[in-house]
Design a protein around this motif. Structure first.
Motif, mmCIF file in Angstrom:
data_model
loop_
_atom_site.group_PDB
_atom_site.id
_atom_site.type_symbol
_atom_site.label_atom_id
_atom_site.label_comp_id
_atom_site.label_asym_id
_atom_site.label_seq_id
_atom_site.Cartn_x
_atom_site.Cartn_y
_atom_site.Cartn_z
ATOM 1 N N HIS A 128 0.839 -1.211 0.000
ATOM 2 C CA HIS A 128 0.000 0.000 0.000
ATOM 3 C C HIS A 128 0.874 1.261 0.000
ATOM 4 O O HIS A 128 0.780 2.101 0.905
ATOM 5 N N THR A 129 1.708 1.371 -1.009
ATOM 6 C CA THR A 129 2.655 2.492 -1.071
ATOM 7 C C THR A 129 1.953 3.824 -1.366
ATOM 8 O O THR A 129 2.579 4.874 -1.320
ATOM 9 N N ASP A 130 0.654 3.774 -1.651
ATOM 10 C CA ASP A 130 -0.111 5.016 -1.806
ATOM 11 C C ASP A 130 -0.385 5.655 -0.452
ATOM 12 O O ASP A 130 -0.798 6.806 -0.367
ATOM 13 N N ARG A 131 -0.144 4.903 0.613
ATOM 14 C CA ARG A 131 -0.383 5.423 1.959
ATOM 15 C C ARG A 131 0.935 5.707 2.661
ATOM 16 O O ARG A 131 1.986 5.293 2.213
ATOM 17 N N ARG A 132 0.848 6.428 3.777
ATOM 18 C CA ARG A 132 2.067 6.777 4.514
ATOM 19 C C ARG A 132 2.571 5.555 5.301
ATOM 20 O O ARG A 132 1.848 4.984 6.110
ATOM 21 N N ASN A 133 3.817 5.164 5.020
ATOM 22 C CA ASN A 133 4.481 4.057 5.720
ATOM 23 C C ASN A 133 5.629 4.634 6.535
ATOM 24 O O ASN A 133 6.551 5.227 5.973
ATOM 25 N N ARG A 258 10.097 5.399 1.634
ATOM 26 C CA ARG A 258 9.640 5.044 0.288
ATOM 27 C C ARG A 258 10.547 3.939 -0.258
ATOM 28 O O ARG A 258 11.685 3.796 0.189
#
Ligand code: MN
Length: 278
Positions: A128-133, A258
C-alpha cells in the motif's frame, strides 16, 4: 554474547573479526514432537552456544543477517511510550488519523503478527505504497524464561537479551495490529545481545537515519513505562515464553519511508543495522 542468525539459518557468535559459525550446536536442541511448545527453541536453550565449536569465521560484510529470533511466540508492542512522541502524534493528523492516541496506560500493549518478522538483511517490502508508511525504531526485549505475573523488581531476570526493532507502520484508521503486521513490518537485528552485557536497558541511546539524515534520536531513560514495568504489565495479562519479543515503543521523529530508501538504526551497546526499503 552477541548471537546472530544469518544466511541459510546459520547461527553465529559475533566477534570483532567476524561471525564464528557455531551452527553445529543446534544438534543439541531437545527434540520435540507435535504439538510444539510455545517458544523459540534456541532462545529457550541459549546455553548450548557457550562452549560451541566454531567451524569457520565469516566476515560480517558477507552475510545476510536474519532475525536473531526465528520463531517468536508473540510480538508484544508498546504504543506511544515516549512523552515527546505522544505530543508529536497528537499534533499531526497524518499520524493519528482521528484515532484516539491515548497514553500507554489507557491503550495497553498490542500484538503484531509473528509472520511480520524479518532480519535486516531481508529488508522491508512496503505494501500500500499510496499510503504513509513510517519507520519506528525501538529497543526490542527478548524474553528468555517462562513467566506469569512477574514483579517489576525481578523482571530483568526473565530477559534473554536485546536487539534493535523496527516497528514499521502504515498510518490510517484501521486497528494497529492490522497496520503494523504486513510481512517484513517487524525488523529484528542485527543480533541478540545477551542480557549480561546490558545490565541497565533504561540508559541506551536509540537512533535511526534514513538516506543519511537522522530522523529519531532518544534515550531509553525517557520511556514512560520502563522495560521492567512493561514486562510486569504484559505478564499480568498473559504468560511470557522464551523467544517472545517486546517492542518498547518509539520516540519522537517518526516519518515516512519510500521504496529505495536505506534506514540505518542503532542502539548503544547493541550495534547498528542497515535495512533497505523496497
Ligand atoms: Mn511502535
Amino acid at each position: 554474547m552477541r548471537i546472530a542468525r544469518f544466511d541459510n539459518n546459520r547461527i553465529g557468535v559475533v566477534q570483532n573479526n567476524g561471525i564464528q559459525d557455531v551452527t553445529g550446536a543446534l544438534e543439541q536442541l531437545p527434540a520435540h514432537r507435535y504439538p510444539f511448545p510455545r517458544q523459540d527453541a534456541l532462545i529457550a536453550n541459549l546455553e548450548i552456544l557457550e562452549n560451541a565449536t566454531t567451524v569457520r569465521v565469516v566476515p560480517l560484510s558477507r552475510v545476510e543477517l536474519l532475525s536473531p529470533v526465528a520463531n517468536p511466540g508473540k510480538i508484544m508492542a508498546a504504543p506511544v511510550n515516549y512523552k515527546k512522541h505522544l505530543e508529536e502524534a497528537l499534533a499531526d493528523k497524518g499520524i493519528h488519523h482521528g484515532n484516539l492516541v491515548n497514553e500507554i496506560h489507557k491503550a495497553g500493549i498490542f500484538l503484531k503478527a509473528t509472520s511480520s518478522v524479518v532480519g535486516p538483511g531481508e529488508g522491508v517490502t512496503l505494501v500500500h505504497t499510496d499510503r504513509r508508511n513510517d519507520h519506528e525504531v525501538e529497543l526490542a526485549v527478548v524474553i528468555g524464561k517462562e513467566g506469569r505475573d512477574i514483579a517489576a523488581a525481578n523482571a530483568l531476570e526473565f530477559v534473554a537479551g536485546y536487539c534493535i526493532g523496527l516497528d514499521m507502520t502504515i498510518r490510517g484508521t484501521e486497528d494497529r495490529s492490522f497496520r503494523k503486521s504486513p510481512d517484513s513490518y517487524t525488523v529484528l537485528g542485527p543480533w541478540l545481545v545477551t542480557a549480561d552485557e546490558i545490565p541497565d536497558p533504561g540508559a541506551l541511546e536509540v537512533s535511526i537515519s534514513v538516506n543519511g539524515t537522522e530522523r529519531q534520536r532518544a534515550n531509553t531513560r525517557e520511556l514512560i513505562l520502563s522495560v521492567p514495568e512493561l514486562i510486569a504489565w504484559a505478564s499480568s495479562f498473559y504468560t511470557l515464553h522464551p523467544g517472545d519479543v517486546l517492542l518498547t515503543g518509539t520516540p519522537q521523529g517518526v516519518g515516512p519511508v519510500r521504496p529505495g530508501d536505506m534506514m540505518v538504526a542503532s542502539i548503544e551497546r547493541i550495534g547498528e543495522m542497515r535495512v533497505g526499503v523496497s
